[in-house]
Write an enzyme that holds these catalytic residues in place. Structure first.
Site, PDB file in Angstrom:
ATOM      1  N   SER A 411       0.816  -1.216   0.000  1.00  0.00           N
ATOM      2  CA  SER A 411       0.000   0.000   0.000  1.00  0.00           C
ATOM      3  C   SER A 411       0.850   1.265   0.000  1.00  0.00           C
ATOM      4  O   SER A 411       0.482   2.270  -0.613  1.00  0.00           O
ATOM      5  CB  SER A 411      -0.912   0.018   1.228  1.00  0.00           C
ATOM      6  OG  SER A 411      -1.733  -1.104   1.277  1.00  0.00           O
ATOM      7  N   HIS A 432      -2.234  -3.480  -6.271  1.00  0.00           N
ATOM      8  CA  HIS A 432      -2.723  -3.029  -4.970  1.00  0.00           C
ATOM      9  C   HIS A 432      -4.224  -3.254  -4.888  1.00  0.00           C
ATOM     10  O   HIS A 432      -5.024  -2.445  -5.375  1.00  0.00           O
ATOM     11  CB  HIS A 432      -2.382  -1.552  -4.767  1.00  0.00           C
ATOM     12  CG  HIS A 432      -2.867  -1.014  -3.461  1.00  0.00           C
ATOM     13  ND1 HIS A 432      -3.290   0.282  -3.289  1.00  0.00           N
ATOM     14  CD2 HIS A 432      -3.012  -1.612  -2.245  1.00  0.00           C
ATOM     15  CE1 HIS A 432      -3.677   0.461  -2.035  1.00  0.00           C
ATOM     16  NE2 HIS A 432      -3.530  -0.673  -1.394  1.00  0.00           N
ATOM     17  N   GLU A 444      -5.314  -0.912  -7.996  1.00  0.00           N
ATOM     18  CA  GLU A 444      -4.306  -0.009  -8.547  1.00  0.00           C
ATOM     19  C   GLU A 444      -3.178  -0.873  -9.118  1.00  0.00           C
ATOM     20  O   GLU A 444      -2.570  -1.661  -8.393  1.00  0.00           O
ATOM     21  CB  GLU A 444      -3.767   0.925  -7.473  1.00  0.00           C
ATOM     22  CG  GLU A 444      -4.750   2.009  -7.049  1.00  0.00           C
ATOM     23  CD  GLU A 444      -4.158   2.955  -6.022  1.00  0.00           C
ATOM     24  OE1 GLU A 444      -4.234   4.170  -6.230  1.00  0.00           O
ATOM     25  OE2 GLU A 444      -3.633   2.473  -4.990  1.00  0.00           O
ATOM     26  N   ASN A 482      -4.194   6.366  -1.750  1.00  0.00           N
ATOM     27  CA  ASN A 482      -3.763   6.682  -0.397  1.00  0.00           C
ATOM     28  C   ASN A 482      -3.099   8.052  -0.299  1.00  0.00           C
ATOM     29  O   ASN A 482      -3.157   8.702   0.739  1.00  0.00           O
ATOM     30  CB  ASN A 482      -2.812   5.601   0.130  1.00  0.00           C
ATOM     31  CG  ASN A 482      -3.576   4.386   0.631  1.00  0.00           C
ATOM     32  OD1 ASN A 482      -4.739   4.486   1.003  1.00  0.00           O
ATOM     33  ND2 ASN A 482      -2.928   3.235   0.641  1.00  0.00           N
TER      34      ASN A 482
END
Length: 661
Positions: A411, A432, A444, A482
């Site tokens: 992540s 991801h 992702e 993120n």
């Protein structure tokens, strides 16, 4: 049988013993674009004037009946004939018209079928009115004809949920008259011949059957509660109710006016934006000529919650899976976790026991890493620590063939560092997944510095096969999602320092359309997880950067979130409550740090948070981490709960600015 006749390119006709078979052939989904509408009208004219034609059957080429309207026409000058006019002509036609529903009959496609005098469904038929997902209501009679055919409760659910029903359910509700076991066209033409010289059943002339008012209102209340600010579901309720109270013409006029108003709304524009963005995501133009590799066996290193979710999604996609854990005991626990997750799908009716058994027959769970030598792709889902991941990949270098792709599910770590530690960096890519991985749609796909084009193309194809929405991202801390979420969090923390409280921020964003406010999300995830990461990073943190200490202080007080019964909120009997102690803690913190609190309204909270997300998104575009603004919106909608009817932060921020200036 007569030879096929081209009326217009996408609509063809042929004679079949007194029946004119009209086939819509407009790839990829036989949408009712202008040429199709003109072709259907021409087919009716042909059937009307041809004395040898006693009935008409309408069907679709390929695996689709009619997949809906051509939404690319939205916003453009209308082209006659309009779909409502075509549908009215079908319903009023003086010879029997039967729909042979060979696949998906969605939106305008189902509205065409509703106008026919009979409907025969093939085994793979799927019938639905999904307009609500684009911020719309059906605009060519669906809200008025469907209740007349199947009743108000079934119609309400179909129109406001937008979920299609299969052939068996359609037959059970009366949506179709017959199901064809084998030859659909033979069944449909036979049915059409049986209607010749019989009184025709015109759907629009049917009387809505009496309904259970209590059940209808309960369903309407459920829909309204679930709408979260979306207009289309509420309009769907109103229009279905109108079908019980008004004549057809009045209902159709109200429906069309509502459709046009919603079509021209920002809400529908946002949902159409996301619709197209989802379909173009994960398709870099430079990979257009690159063929992905064929994958049959997927290795998954780690069988915790994330690894289990990836395994379940991969098994559902038809792959063979070899799942690895460190010990035989851990592997067995992982196997149990995977089996239990699949069993829940069986119990809920989403999966048949036969399908579950087939999936599990392709699963191997082991503590022997050498078994991964059979994998075409290995995805690591181990502890998010750089050393742990690089050690694993270096070990795999000696086990798997050079052609095996290695994917990291990290992540926040730098996948370029992980790739550089391997013997073949060009075969390393990021995948991801978002938790729970078997449910969340977003993946992702991280393009590392050395990732080979064929490897990236294969990773994208794999994600799509797993029914995920892949978005390509470059390498930076947190990738697209993120990193923007961190900016969102940072701005929310600034708002707290300036005078807002957690419940103010959460209330504003939930009213905007988020399913859960930021601080409630923290509590649900567990505050101690991020705390541990912050402590690991403390030695390298820039002391000149602002640092919000409230989460650390909560953790130091044992307030780890929902599972501890205390976090930013109190939790009693599973219910969230505002905690005055948090208000005092924040007030003391402001005084200690020299912040002077002021009143901050919901509009300012929303505007600032949206603007901050959009600024970070623009930075990602400037740094070429993200290729397109639409990709950023897809990530935030499908990974972080950004309301789809607002279009994502890159779409929404300019709209919000217009409303506040």
């Amino acid at each position: 049988m007569g030879a096929a006749t081209d009326l217009t390119d996408p609509v063809k006709t042929r004679h079949d013993d007194g029946v004119l078979v009209v086939t819509i052939d407009n790839p990829p989904v036989n949408a009712t674009g202008a040429a199709v509408r003109a072709g259907l009208m021409a087919a009716l004219d042909q059937a009307r004037t041809d004395a040898l034609v006693a009935a008409v059957v309408i069907t679709g080429a390929g695996k689709t009946f009619i997949g809906g309207a051509d939404i690319r026409e939205f916003g453009k000058p209308p082209v006659d004939p309009a779909l409502p006019a075509v549908i009215a002509a079908i319903e009023a036609f003086d010879k029997p018209v039967v729909a042979a529903i060979n696949g998906a009959a969605l939106g305008g496609g189902l509205e065409v079928a509703l106008a026919c005098h009979g409907r025969v469904a093939g085994q793979t038929a799927s019938l639905g009115l999904p307009e609500v997902h684009l911020g719309l209501v059906p605009g060519a009679g669906g809200t008025q004809r469907l209740p007349r055919l199947v009743g108000t409760l079934v119609a309400l659910k179909m129109i406001t949920d937008g979920k299609p029903v299969g052939a068996s359910q359609a037959l059970e509700t009366g949506l179709v008259d017959r199901m064809a076991d084998a030859d659909l066209l033979a069944a449909a033409t036979g049915f059409a011949r049986s209607l010749v010289a019989q009184p025709l059943r015109r759907t629009g002339q049917l009387t809505v059957r009496p309904h259970d008012a209590g059940a209808f209102e309960a369903e309407a209340e459920r829909v309204a509660k679930k709408a979260r600010g979306r207009s289309a579901p509420l309009e769907g309720i109103r229009l279905v109710r109108m079908a019980t109270e008004s004549d057809l013409d009045t209902g159709l006029k109200a429906e069309r006016e509502t459709f046009v108003r919603l079509r021209d709304s920002t809400e529908s524009a946002a949902l159409r934006h996301i619709f197209f963005a989802e379909r173009s995501a994960g398709k870099p133009p430079e990979l257009k000529a690159v063929e992905p590799r064929r994958l049959e066996t997927i290795g998954i290193a780690g069988t915790g919650l994330m690894g289990c979710g990836i395994a379940v999604a991969t098994l559902a996609a038809g792959y063979r899976v070899i799942a690895l854990d460190q010990t035989a005991e851990a592997a067995e626990k992982g196997a149990v976790r995977i089996r239990e997750t699949i069993a829940k799908s069986v119990a809920s009716g989403r999966l048949s026991q036969e399908s579950a058994d087939t999936q599990l027959s392709r699963l191997t769970v082991t503590a022997d890493a050498n078994l991964l030598s059979a994998a075409d792709l290995v995805i690591e889902a181990v502890f998010d620590d750089l050393q742990v991941k690089t050690d694993l990949f270096q070990r795999l270098d000696g086990i798997v063939p050079e052609t095996t792709i290695l994917a990291t599910n990290t992540s926040y770590l730098d996948p370029d560092e992980i790739a550089a530690a391997t013997a073949h960096p060009s075969r390393v890519v990021g995948l991801h997944f978002f938790s729970p991985a078997h449910i969340m749609k977003l993946v992702e796909v991280v393009r590392c510095a050395s990732t080979a084009p064929e490897v990236l193309a294969t990773a994208l194809a794999f994600a799509r096969t797993c029914r995920k929405i892949p978005v390509v991202t470059g390498v930076c801390e947190g990738f697209i999602g993120n990193r923007i979420f961190s900016a969102y969090r940072d701005e929310a923390e600034r708002l707290i320092e300036e005078g807002a409280l957690p419940q103010d921020v959460d209330r504003a964003m939930e009213a905007y359309g988020f399913p859960m406010g930021l601080f409630a999300v923290y509590d649900m995830a567990g505050l101690e997880i991020a705390w541990a990461r912050r402590k690991r990073q403390a030695a390298t943190r820039d002391p000149n950067l602002a640092y919000f200490e409230i989460p650390d202080r909560l953790c130091e007080a044992g307030r780890f979130g929902r599972k501890a019964g205390r976090g930013f909120y109190l939790y009693e009997d599973g219910r969230k409550k505002v905690d005055p102690e948090i208000d005092r803690l924040i007030a003391d913190y402001r005084a200690e740090k020299g912040f002077i609190a002021r009143a901050i309204g919901d509009d300012e909270i929303i505007a600032r948070l949206l603007a901050r997300m959009a600024r970070e998104g623009q930075a990602l575009l400037d740094e070429t981490i993200a290729a397109r603004a639409e990709d950023i919106d897809v990530v935030l909608v499908h990974g972080y709960g950004f309301p789809a009817h607002k279009g994502g932060p890159m779409f929404a921020a300019p709209q919000q600015l217009k409303t506040t200036t």
